[in-house]
Design an enzyme around this catalytic site. Structure first.
Site, PDB file in Angstrom:
ATOM      1  N   GLY A   1     -23.030   6.485  -1.257  1.00 29.71           N
ATOM      2  CA  GLY A   1     -23.382   6.515  -2.671  1.00 29.71           C
ATOM      3  C   GLY A   1     -23.751   7.920  -3.105  1.00 29.71           C
TER       4      GLY A   1
ATOM      5  N   HIS B   1     -17.478   8.650   7.122  1.00 33.01           N
ATOM      6  CA  HIS B   1     -16.870   7.465   6.516  1.00 33.01           C
ATOM      7  C   HIS B   1     -15.747   6.919   7.400  1.00 33.01           C
ATOM      8  CE1 HIS B   1     -18.809   7.576   2.517  1.00 33.01           C
ATOM      9  NE2 HIS B   1     -18.898   8.875   2.762  1.00 33.01           N
TER      10      HIS B   1
ATOM     11  N   SER C   1       2.257  -9.823 -12.714  1.00 31.18           N
ATOM     12  CA  SER C   1       3.218 -10.819 -12.231  1.00 31.18           C
ATOM     13  C   SER C   1       2.607 -11.708 -11.158  1.00 31.18           C
ATOM     14  CB  SER C   1       4.469 -10.123 -11.685  1.00 31.18           C
ATOM     15  OG  SER C   1       5.112  -9.370 -12.693  1.00 31.18           O
TER      16      SER C   1
ATOM     17  N   SER D   1       2.984  -7.740 -18.124  1.00 35.64           N
ATOM     18  CA  SER D   1       3.609  -6.440 -18.358  1.00 35.64           C
ATOM     19  C   SER D   1       4.929  -6.281 -17.633  1.00 35.64           C
ATOM     20  CB  SER D   1       2.653  -5.332 -17.893  1.00 35.64           C
ATOM     21  OG  SER D   1       2.548  -5.329 -16.482  1.00 35.64           O
TER      22      SER D   1
ATOM     23  N   VAL E   1       3.741  -5.478 -10.893  1.00 33.23           N
ATOM     24  CA  VAL E   1       3.403  -6.391  -9.803  1.00 33.23           C
ATOM     25  C   VAL E   1       2.054  -7.063 -10.038  1.00 33.23           C
ATOM     26  CG1 VAL E   1       2.373  -4.563  -8.378  1.00 33.23           C
ATOM     27  CG2 VAL E   1       3.250  -6.630  -7.296  1.00 33.23           C
ATOM     28  N   ASP E   2       1.089  -6.366 -10.634  1.00 29.78           N
ATOM     29  CA  ASP E   2      -0.262  -6.930 -10.785  1.00 29.78           C
ATOM     30  C   ASP E   2      -0.268  -8.156 -11.699  1.00 29.78           C
ATOM     31  OD1 ASP E   2      -0.879  -4.699  -9.310  1.00 29.78           O
ATOM     32  OD2 ASP E   2      -1.624  -3.557 -11.017  1.00 29.78           O
TER      33      ASP E   2
ATOM     34  N   LYS F   1      -3.639  -2.754  -4.223  1.00 28.15           N
ATOM     35  CA  LYS F   1      -2.224  -2.935  -4.541  1.00 28.15           C
ATOM     36  C   LYS F   1      -1.427  -3.505  -3.368  1.00 28.15           C
ATOM     37  CE  LYS F   1      -0.442  -1.501  -7.873  1.00 28.15           C
ATOM     38  NZ  LYS F   1      -0.094  -2.041  -9.210  1.00 28.15           N
TER      39      LYS F   1
ATOM     40  N   TYR G   1     -24.793   7.482   2.800  1.00 31.47           N
ATOM     41  CA  TYR G   1     -26.041   7.168   2.118  1.00 31.47           C
ATOM     42  C   TYR G   1     -26.699   5.934   2.731  1.00 31.47           C
ATOM     43  CZ  TYR G   1     -29.333   5.723  -1.501  1.00 31.47           C
ATOM     44  OH  TYR G   1     -30.470   5.345  -2.161  1.00 31.47           O
TER      45      TYR G   1
END
Length: 519
Positions: free
Chosen positions: A57, A171, A231, A225, A228-229, A371, A85
């Site tokens: 963070g 990370h 749809s 639209s 892919v999202d 995605k 963090y």
């Protein structure tokens, strides 16, 4: 309480928080993300997670009002891992000391393992990790030892194996950490005792159950639209409620070439879904007239989308929900999705652009997915491949690929240039699989003109920037090293075929510090 084993992730505002979740799901373990305000011993008792992860963070743990975990969560007997963090917060709460570092670490660093056990069982003794911090622990809490270090971090990793508490200053969730997946795997399976039985098929069952519970007997309209999202969202919701879903395709004048025709072909002919069309290009262009600020563009487009949907919905009985294909990268760049303190990078039209007083309730079944996970889900649901592999396209469309004011002429230029980019990459003789390897490739119209020479005459015309990137999740991205011959063909075609352009440049910036889209 979850019906299967799970990991609880506390979001302290890192831009990488959802990457942690994605890495965990990659290993077939379910996880939930919660804001710091929800973390308590009571929550752990209620959810009974197999493990707890505290994210990174932007705050410093010694600042006033810094979000810190309650001490009693570390007394619950549940394995806990603090990242960046999260490690500092764990250390401070348990009696350690955190200070501003003399040398800030950002980027790749060499990690040297001191104890090849616990998180580091089977991990190479020396490997690359990704650091992003300005603070560090200088005094360890009682019972903790250092298990790894870097050149600038004496305590790059710490552990109290007796209490099953672990911390990483780096990370492990980002791809730049070479042994990150192995480290997280050790935490999930060796320390938390997970079995890894959660799959995308599990997500389908759970998502359908949630849609049933949220929607009840109401009808839903979905903004389709052709990407892919939206749809995949349409297929998932259709599977849940059938004919009570109506898809609305808004032709806002900001679409790619051939977008409407592809939607008609796929959803009406192949998937037999109810799709209605709203021709609103003039409405959107009028609303964007004179607007140059990208945040204003996004908010205006979001407002107009909702207004169109609400108008169209009036002709459909019992419509109470507006469905969208919102994904987590949209959310985390717009607002803090889970109530954590993450910074806003840019507003997406379908997140920050949604008016507060919308008459329809939102339904966003893909909100916590990336995605690549959505593509996997689309394959499972039977979405045709030509839709499933399409590059991401921003919700505001070509409006945010035009720097400056959106006009019909500028739309024509960027649309024609973008189509050439798409065609050349799809048909690249240098690499027939290039389109699949790229995350995105597109054209951007810049707000400048340059001098050129065409037919022995001086020209003063527009500049097109090409943008092509590789990525796994859109949270980080590298510029693509496209073949010189391909770039030459694209440039030549754009300059020769798109009236009003006399120069093409190539964007070689990565994310971060740049974003993938220019606006």
């Amino acid at each position: 309480m979850s019906s299967h084993e799970s990991i609880l992730i506390v979001d302290y505002g890192s831009q990488y928080t959802q990457l942690i979740a994605r890495r965990i799901r990659d290993q077939h373990v379910f996880c939930q993300i919660v804001p710091p305000r929800r973390l308590s011993a009571d929550l752990l008792h209620q959810e009974r997670p197999k493990g707890l992860i505290l994210s990174g963070g932007p705050a410093s743990v010694y600042q006033p009002n810094a979000p810190l975990p309650p001490q009693d969560v570390f007394e619950a007997g549940i394995p806990a891992l603090g990242i960046c963090y999260g490690m500092q917060a764990m250390g401070r709460v348990l009696g350690g000391e955190v200070r501003r570092a003399n040398i800030r670490e950002y980027g790749k660093s060499i990690l040297n393992v001191l104890k090849a056990e616990g998180l580091f069982q089977g991990v190479k003794e020396s490997s690359v990790c990704w650091m992003s911090h300005g603070d560090h622990i200088v005094v360890l809490p009682e019972g903790f030892i250092a298990t790894a270090q870097s050149d600038n971090s004496r305590y790059a990793a710490i552990a109290n194996r007796r209490r099953h508490l672990y911390g990483l200053q780096f990370h492990p969730e980002v791809v730049h950490t070479e042994q990150g997946d192995k480290i997280l795997s050790n935490f999930l399976f060796n320390i938390c005792g997970c079995h890894g039985k959660w799959t995308m098929a599990s997500f389908v069952d759970e998502a359908i159950a949630r849609i049933h519970e949220q929607v009840g007997d109401a009808h839903v309209v979905l903004g389709l639209s052709g990407g892919v999202d939206s749809s995949v969202a349409a297929l998932l919701i259709h599977r849940a409620i059938g004919k009570r879903l109506t898809c609305i395709f808004v032709d806002n004048g900001l679409l790619r070439q051939g977008e409407r025709e592809q939607v008609q072909k796929t959803f009406e002919r192949h998937l037999s879904m109810d799709v209605r069309y709203a021709d609103e290009d003039q409405r959107f262009l009028e609303s964007l007239k004179g607007i140059t600020d990208p945040e204003q563009k996004r908010k205006i487009i979001g407002r107009e989308f909702v207004a169109v949907f609400e108008t169209e919905a009036k002709a459909i009985p019992n419509v109470q929900f507006l469905a969208q294909g919102t994904l987590y990268p949209d959310v985390i760049e717009s607002v803090s999705a889970w109530g954590g303190p993450s910074a806003t990078i840019k507003t997406h039209h379908n997140v920050g652009g949604i008016p507060e007083r919308m008459h329809l309730k939102l339904l966003e079944p893909l909100r916590d997915l990336f995605k690549d996970e959505v593509r996997e889900l689309g394959k499972l649901l039977g979405l045709p491949e030509e839709i499933r592999i399409r590059h991401p396209f921003p919700g505001p469309g070509l409006a945010v690929r035009i720097l400056g004011e959106v006009t019909p002429e500028r739309l024509r230029i960027v649309r024609e240039a973008d189509f050439i980019v798409h065609c050349e990459i799809m048909q690249s003789p240098e690499d027939p699989t290039l389109y699949r390897k790229l995350w995105q490739a597109f054209a951007v119209l810049l707000p400048v003109k340059t001098v050129g020479v065409m037919g022995d005459e001086r020209t003063y015309e527009h500049v097109i920037a090409l943008r092509a990137v590789t990525s796994l999740d859109a949270m980080t991205a590298d510029w693509a090293k496209l073949p010189a011959e391909l770039l030459e063909r694209i440039s030549s075609r754009i300059i020769n075929e798109v009236k009003g352009v006399n120069r093409v440049v190539y964007d070689i910036s990565s994310k971060p510090p740049a974003t993938i889209e220019w606006e």
